[in-house]
Design a protein around this motif. Structure first.
Motif, PDB file in Angstrom:
ATOM      1  N   LEU A   7       0.827  -1.205   0.000  1.00  0.00           N
ATOM      2  CA  LEU A   7       0.000   0.000   0.000  1.00  0.00           C
ATOM      3  C   LEU A   7       0.864   1.259   0.000  1.00  0.00           C
ATOM      4  CD1 LEU A   7      -2.855   1.173   0.114  1.00  0.00           C
ATOM      5  CD2 LEU A   7      -2.729   1.011   2.589  1.00  0.00           C
ATOM      6  N   PHE A   8       1.978   1.227   0.713  1.00  0.00           N
ATOM      7  CA  PHE A   8       2.891   2.374   0.763  1.00  0.00           C
ATOM      8  C   PHE A   8       3.363   2.743  -0.646  1.00  0.00           C
ATOM      9  CE2 PHE A   8       7.288   3.941   0.982  1.00  0.00           C
ATOM     10  CZ  PHE A   8       7.074   5.119   1.668  1.00  0.00           C
ATOM     11  N   PHE A   9       3.796   1.755  -1.398  1.00  0.00           N
ATOM     12  CA  PHE A   9       4.286   1.991  -2.752  1.00  0.00           C
ATOM     13  C   PHE A   9       3.174   2.531  -3.646  1.00  0.00           C
ATOM     14  CE2 PHE A   9       5.088   0.530  -7.117  1.00  0.00           C
ATOM     15  CZ  PHE A   9       6.302   1.153  -7.342  1.00  0.00           C
ATOM     16  N   GLN A  10       1.981   1.980  -3.532  1.00  0.00           N
ATOM     17  CA  GLN A  10       0.861   2.418  -4.360  1.00  0.00           C
ATOM     18  C   GLN A  10       0.473   3.857  -4.051  1.00  0.00           C
ATOM     19  OE1 GLN A  10      -2.215  -0.496  -3.766  1.00  0.00           O
ATOM     20  NE2 GLN A  10      -1.025  -2.119  -4.738  1.00  0.00           N
ATOM     21  N   ILE A  11       0.525   4.246  -2.788  1.00  0.00           N
ATOM     22  CA  ILE A  11       0.203   5.626  -2.412  1.00  0.00           C
ATOM     23  C   ILE A  11       1.258   6.588  -2.960  1.00  0.00           C
ATOM     24  CG2 ILE A  11       0.048   7.226  -0.455  1.00  0.00           C
ATOM     25  CD1 ILE A  11      -1.361   4.967   1.070  1.00  0.00           C
ATOM     26  N   ILE A  12       2.526   6.213  -2.858  1.00  0.00           N
ATOM     27  CA  ILE A  12       3.599   7.068  -3.386  1.00  0.00           C
ATOM     28  C   ILE A  12       3.447   7.248  -4.889  1.00  0.00           C
ATOM     29  CG2 ILE A  12       6.107   7.239  -3.734  1.00  0.00           C
ATOM     30  CD1 ILE A  12       5.157   7.868  -0.877  1.00  0.00           C
ATOM     31  N   VAL A  13       3.154   6.161  -5.615  1.00  0.00           N
ATOM     32  CA  VAL A  13       2.960   6.251  -7.068  1.00  0.00           C
ATOM     33  C   VAL A  13       1.767   7.138  -7.395  1.00  0.00           C
ATOM     34  CG1 VAL A  13       2.322   4.907  -9.113  1.00  0.00           C
ATOM     35  CG2 VAL A  13       4.097   4.062  -7.585  1.00  0.00           C
ATOM     36  N   ALA A  14       0.664   7.007  -6.633  1.00  0.00           N
ATOM     37  CA  ALA A  14      -0.517   7.837  -6.878  1.00  0.00           C
ATOM     38  C   ALA A  14      -0.219   9.312  -6.631  1.00  0.00           C
ATOM     39  CB  ALA A  14      -1.667   7.371  -5.994  1.00  0.00           C
ATOM     40  N   VAL A  15       0.558   9.615  -5.612  1.00  0.00           N
ATOM     41  CA  VAL A  15       0.928  11.007  -5.335  1.00  0.00           C
ATOM     42  C   VAL A  15       1.781  11.561  -6.470  1.00  0.00           C
ATOM     43  CG1 VAL A  15       2.330  12.474  -3.820  1.00  0.00           C
ATOM     44  CG2 VAL A  15       0.710  10.856  -2.840  1.00  0.00           C
ATOM     45  N   ILE A  16       2.732  10.777  -6.945  1.00  0.00           N
ATOM     46  CA  ILE A  16       3.590  11.216  -8.046  1.00  0.00           C
ATOM     47  C   ILE A  16       2.764  11.439  -9.312  1.00  0.00           C
ATOM     48  CG2 ILE A  16       5.473  10.491  -9.574  1.00  0.00           C
ATOM     49  CD1 ILE A  16       6.722   9.136  -7.079  1.00  0.00           C
TER      50      ILE A  16
END
Length: 92
Positions: A7-16
């Motif tokens: 989930l951490f990685f997915q949130i970072i990608v969504a923010v980017i």
């Protein structure tokens, strides 16, 4: 591969991606603003019932209020006071 599913990685990608859309296509970002606002309202709407249910479930697992003790009573009291205060003031 498991890092990509986190989930951490997915949130970072969504923010980017969100930052990229805002920089490259500001008009599209403005069009998507109601979607973001609706999402935030949905999150705010689920927080109070979620906290309430966590407290109720915790008390139900203990059994009776006597075994909860003074600290449990204070926690419930503070929760109710804060809930009433925020509800009456419009901070929700």
């Amino acid at each position: 591969m498991s890092f990509v599913k986190s989930l951490f990685f997915q949130i970072i990608v969504a923010v980017i991606i969100g930052i990229g859309v805002g920089i490259l296509w500001p008009d599209l970002g403005s069009l998507l603003q109601p979607l973001g606002t609706g999402f935030i309202k949905l999150i705010k709407m689920i927080i109070a019932p979620l906290i309430f249910m966590v407290i109720v479930t915790g008390i139900a697992k203990i059994g009776d209020l006597k075994s909860v003790g003074r600290i449990g009573f204070k926690a419930i009291l503070w929760f109710e006071v804060g809930d009433r205060f925020s509800g009456s003031g419009g901070w929700h």
